[in-house]
Design an enzyme around this catalytic site. Structure first.
Site, PDB file in Angstrom:
ATOM      1  N   GLN A  80      -4.397   3.105  -1.908  1.00 15.14           N
ATOM      2  CA  GLN A  80      -4.472   4.204  -0.950  1.00 15.14           C
ATOM      3  C   GLN A  80      -4.837   3.631   0.411  1.00 15.14           C
ATOM      4  OE1 GLN A  80      -6.993   7.331  -2.288  1.00 15.14           O
ATOM      5  NE2 GLN A  80      -5.905   8.891  -1.141  1.00 15.14           N
ATOM      6  N   GLY A  81      -4.084   4.018   1.420  1.00 12.48           N
ATOM      7  CA  GLY A  81      -4.317   3.523   2.768  1.00 12.48           C
ATOM      8  C   GLY A  81      -4.255   4.634   3.784  1.00 12.48           C
ATOM      9  N   GLY A  82      -4.274   4.240   5.046  1.00 12.36           N
ATOM     10  CA  GLY A  82      -4.309   5.229   6.112  1.00 12.36           C
ATOM     11  C   GLY A  82      -3.028   6.012   6.241  1.00 12.36           C
ATOM     12  N   GLN A  83      -1.894   5.466   5.753  1.00 10.17           N
ATOM     13  CA  GLN A  83      -0.614   6.129   5.947  1.00 10.17           C
ATOM     14  C   GLN A  83      -0.013   6.692   4.665  1.00 10.17           C
ATOM     15  OE1 GLN A  83       0.582   6.658   8.978  1.00 10.17           O
ATOM     16  NE2 GLN A  83      -1.244   5.651   9.765  1.00 10.17           N
ATOM     17  N   GLY A  84      -0.649   6.507   3.541  1.00 10.89           N
ATOM     18  CA  GLY A  84      -0.078   7.052   2.320  1.00 10.89           C
ATOM     19  C   GLY A  84      -0.767   6.536   1.078  1.00 10.89           C
ATOM     20  N   THR A  85      -0.267   7.019  -0.080  1.00 11.79           N
ATOM     21  CA  THR A  85      -0.829   6.655  -1.377  1.00 11.79           C
ATOM     22  C   THR A  85       0.294   6.170  -2.275  1.00 11.79           C
ATOM     23  OG1 THR A  85      -2.508   8.371  -1.121  1.00 11.79           O
ATOM     24  CG2 THR A  85      -2.206   7.480  -3.321  1.00 11.79           C
ATOM     25  N   VAL A  86       0.027   5.132  -3.070  1.00  8.64           N
ATOM     26  CA  VAL A  86       1.018   4.578  -3.985  1.00  8.64           C
ATOM     27  C   VAL A  86       0.608   4.895  -5.417  1.00  8.64           C
ATOM     28  CG1 VAL A  86       2.111   2.469  -4.833  1.00  8.64           C
ATOM     29  CG2 VAL A  86       1.677   2.754  -2.415  1.00  8.64           C
ATOM     30  N   ASP A 116       5.106  -7.881   9.677  1.00 11.56           N
ATOM     31  CA  ASP A 116       3.748  -7.790   9.116  1.00 11.56           C
ATOM     32  C   ASP A 116       3.593  -8.763   7.950  1.00 11.56           C
ATOM     33  OD1 ASP A 116       1.148  -6.892   9.048  1.00 11.56           O
ATOM     34  OD2 ASP A 116       1.575  -5.156   7.796  1.00 11.56           O
ATOM     35  N   LYS A 145       5.591   5.523  -3.378  1.00 12.94           N
ATOM     36  CA  LYS A 145       4.755   5.669  -2.190  1.00 12.94           C
ATOM     37  C   LYS A 145       4.933   7.060  -1.600  1.00 12.94           C
ATOM     38  CE  LYS A 145       4.191   4.689   2.577  1.00 12.94           C
ATOM     39  NZ  LYS A 145       4.835   4.235   3.798  1.00 12.94           N
TER      40      LYS A 145
END
Length: 761
Positions: free
Chosen positions: A432-438, A549, A452
């Site tokens: 889970q990150g700032g732009q979405g969840t996997v 990246d 995602k």
């Protein structure tokens, strides 16, 4: 006329109720009093508590709060049970059962003197109690004679012996007590109510002969098997005695009947019918006149001594109503019931209930089905809106143009992905990150995938997003995570990637496990595979693709520990004639090309710089996200370059590989990394050159031949290079316009979200 008569009957009823209970606004109605003590029901006219709870002191019951044992206070006897008058149960009068005394001799102390308790006293002015004819005088034991005291002009008693000759005749006559070990006799009716029992020794008998002897009054019916053991009666200490009770008509409060018919009046009128609610009988006992009332057994039950205490019985619910009416309709009426023919077309109540229940059930199912249908239609409508808004039609057009590529990305339905992820269950979350969840999911064909679910996407970026999906879907390289498809039926697009099980390179470098040790050979192999993947993206794909990246947290390892480059959330494709891409700055702290940071122009050499940082990580085992402190306060890359120039190379090599590695190879890779980290992009090698160079380094015949033509230039520009590094660090927070979550000085978001792009397209 009948109606008028009923109205007139209400007048004495009201008067009697007021007189009976002494009703006033300050007194509590008797039906509100406590009516249970020790599990025994205490019906009115008996009562517990204040004077309003019982008719008069003779009916007062004291409930021991400690033992919950009820006592009749006026005669001081423990109460066993109370019965209201009920002709159907052979109680023409009311009945109470109490614990009476037991007289004994020679049972406990060995003395022959009888132990005579206080006599049973139910006499007294206004006493409603009398001994019923169901009580017997009994004596149990050998050579015992029981005599009733206080019975004037009569001698009442019985005598028992231990003559075995009488035992056979006893069984034949089927009597409980016939003189052998026990005896019994009836007591006279209409006698004074103070009665005691004494034990006498028969003539010509020894006073100590026969052992334990008892005598008592009782209404219990004992069997012949347990009545010949006097010790049992002695240990109990009591015998149950039955007392009848009634209303003394001299009591001014019961002069008027409680709406009840007199039995004698009913006899003169030819009896009473179902319209009579309760009946009172009158009689005399030992010179006293009394009344006993009960509910009409023809259709009423309850307590006749309370207003409205006799209530109608619904015979239609009982067996009597069902049997008598059979196929007819049972109609309950006050005091009775009637059987009436069923009306034509009348449905049986049971069948009628089944029909009504079935109709209601069908109606409920219909409502539920309609609700589900409307909900499904609304959901389908929303999915169509989302599909169009997220560029679904554009993606279909793009896929139609790529007919030759069968492995193009697939458009998944939202139902497919909900089923694959167990409706996006939190237990399936991979990261889970700032732009979405996997989420980890399994498709219907059994493939394990990473799904995602992004948090947001700019609507003006839809066309760009679709183009990137099409381009990335064409990537087909064994060291690059495959984009399998997407779902556009949700509020924000959902991307589906192949699942990579063994985590990321960053975690493997930090925490080695016993089953796979990160030796120098393994690290070099990983570097070669990463370089090959980036070389493919830059030159061999349909369009050059810049990853933008590259970092160890975006380098995944599959079940065979083969490299999988992932996280194309910030990637861009360019046309063949483009040399750079001008974009909003995006990347991760420590990996971003300083030249790109200053100019916002991203080239293929920017990916080369990031790859150089990855090479430094493989050599040093350190994380560039945390600054390397030195006297010159240099950044991670600058510190490494300085160490190589100053011949301090061995100081920065990872201690875990220093002893077993080929130092010539490590030195060669370090010099290659130094070239990749050149501050001037034009002086960096491209990824194809890097890939070829790494393959040469791995060759067993390789000796260090790394070109270092730019070393002199680097030496000339040391001060500018250092200043540039410091400038980047000082202006990082201001210059970067990408989301703050992409520049985490701590553990990068990808540490826990290896497959989630840092920014959605």
């Amino acid at each position: 006329m009948k109606k008028e008569t009923q109205n007139l009957q209400c007048i004495p009823l009201v008067i009697s109720v007021l007189s009976l209970f002494g009703v006033s606004s300050a007194r509590k109605p008797p039906y509100l009093c406590n009516r249970v003590c020790g599990g025994i029901s205490i019906p009115f006219p008996f009562g517990i508590g204040g004077k309003e709870c019982y008719l008069n002191p003779w009916y007062e019951v004291v409930c021991n709060t400690t033992t919950s044992v009820p006592f009749l206070s006026r005669i001081n006897r423990e109460l066993v049970n109370i019965y209201l008058p009920d002709p159907t149960e052979y109680y023409s009068n009311g009945v109470v059962h109490i614990k009476g005394p037991v007289t004994s001799s020679g049972c406990s102390t060995g003395t022959s003197q009888p132990l005579t308790p206080q006599p049973l006293n139910v006499a007294g002015q206004g006493s409603p109690y009398f001994l019923t004819d169901k009580n017997l005088l009994m004596a149990v034991g050998c050579n015992v004679k029981a005599v009733m005291m206080d019975v004037k002009s009569q001698i009442i008693g019985c005598e028992s012996s231990c003559d075995e000759r009488n035992s056979s005749s006893q069984v034949v006559r089927n009597k409980i007590c016939s003189g052998n070990k026990c005896c019994q006799t009836r007591i006279p009716e209409g006698q004074p109510q103070v009665i005691g029992v004494n034990i006498e020794i028969p003539e010509n008998k020894n006073t100590t002969e026969g052992g334990c002897k008892v005598a008592f009054l009782t209404s219990n019916k004992y069997s012949s098997l347990n009545v010949t053991e006097p010790e049992e009666f002695h240990s109990d200490g009591y015998a149950v005695v039955e007392l009848g009770w009634y209303f003394d008509t001299s009591d001014s409060r019961v002069l008027s009947p409680i709406g009840c018919m007199n039995v004698s009046d009913a006899s003169q009128d030819g009896g009473y019918g179902s319209e009579t609610i309760c009946v009172c009988s009158y009689g005399y006992f030992s010179g006293f006149s009394y009344r006993s009332c009960y509910c009409n057994s023809m259709g009423y039950a309850g307590n006749p001594f309370l207003p409205g205490g006799c209530v109608d019985i619904d015979e239609c619910k009982l067996e009597i109503g069902r049997k008598r009416c059979k196929d007819q309709s049972c109609v309950n009426k006050p005091g009775w019931f009637t059987c009436e023919p069923k009306k034509p077309g009348q449905i049986k109540p049971v069948f009628q209930g089944v029909l009504i229940g079935s109709a209601l059930l069908l109606f409920a199912f219909g409502i539920f089905g309609l609700y589900k249908f409307i909900k499904k239609q609304r959901r389908s409508s929303r999915m169509r809106v989302f599909f169009r808004r997220n560029g679904g039609m554009l993606l279909k057009q793009q896929l139609a143009r790529k007919e030759g590529n069968v492995e193009m990305s697939k458009i998944f339905s939202s139902n497919e992905l909900e089923k694959a992820t167990d409706n996006f269950n939190t237990n399936r979350v991979l990261g889970q990150g700032g732009q979405g969840t996997v989420y980890k999911g399994m498709l219907v064909d059994g493939r394990i995938v990473a799904v995602k679910r992004s948090k947001a996407m700019d609507e003006d970026k839809v066309e760009e997003f679709i183009n990137e999906v099409v381009v990335l879907a064409q990537i087909n390289h064994r060291n690059i995570v495959k984009l399998l498809g997407c779902c556009l039926e949700t509020e924000v697009p959902v991307l589906v990637y192949e699942f990579v099980p063994n985590g990321d390179l960053c975690k493997r470098l930090r925490d080695e496990c016993d089953d796979y040790i990160m030796t120098w050979e393994v690290r070099l192999h990983i570097a070669i595979e990463i370089a090959g993947a980036l070389s493919y993206l830059h030159s061999a794909a349909s369009f050059p693709i810049y990853h933008r990246d590259i970092k160890t947290t975006n380098i995944l390892l599959d079940e065979k520990y083969q490299v999988k480059v992932s996280d194309f959330g910030t990637s861009r494709s360019v046309t063949i004639d483009q040399t750079h891409l001008t974009t909003q700055v995006a990347g991760t702290f420590g990996y971003v090309d300083p030249e790109y940071f200053q100019s916002s122009k991203f080239t293929d050499k920017s990916d080369v710089y990031s790859f150089g940082v990855v090479l430094v990580e493989l050599i040093t085992g350190k994380n560039p996200s945390s600054r390397v402190q030195s006297e010159e306060n240099r950044g991670f890359a600058a510190h490494f370059v300085a160490a190589v120039k100053e011949n301090r190379f061995l100081d920065i090599v990872d201690e875990r590989i220093k002893d077993e590695c080929n130092l010539d190879q490590v030195m060669a890779v370090a010099k290659l990394a130094k070239r990749c980290l050149n501050r001037k992009g034009k002086k960096r090698p491209n990824m194809r050159e890097v890939s070829v160079e790494l393959e040469r380094i791995r060759s067993s015949s390789y000796k260090s031949e790394i070109h270092n033509d730019d070393d002199d230039d680097d030496d000339d520009d040391d001060e500018d290079d250092q200043a540039m590094e410091l400038n980047i660090e000082e202006t990082w927070d201001v210059g970067m316009t990408a989301p703050a979550s992409m520049f985490n000085n701590g553990s990068p978001a990808s540490d826990v979200e290896p497959l989630v792009p840092l920014r959605t397209w």
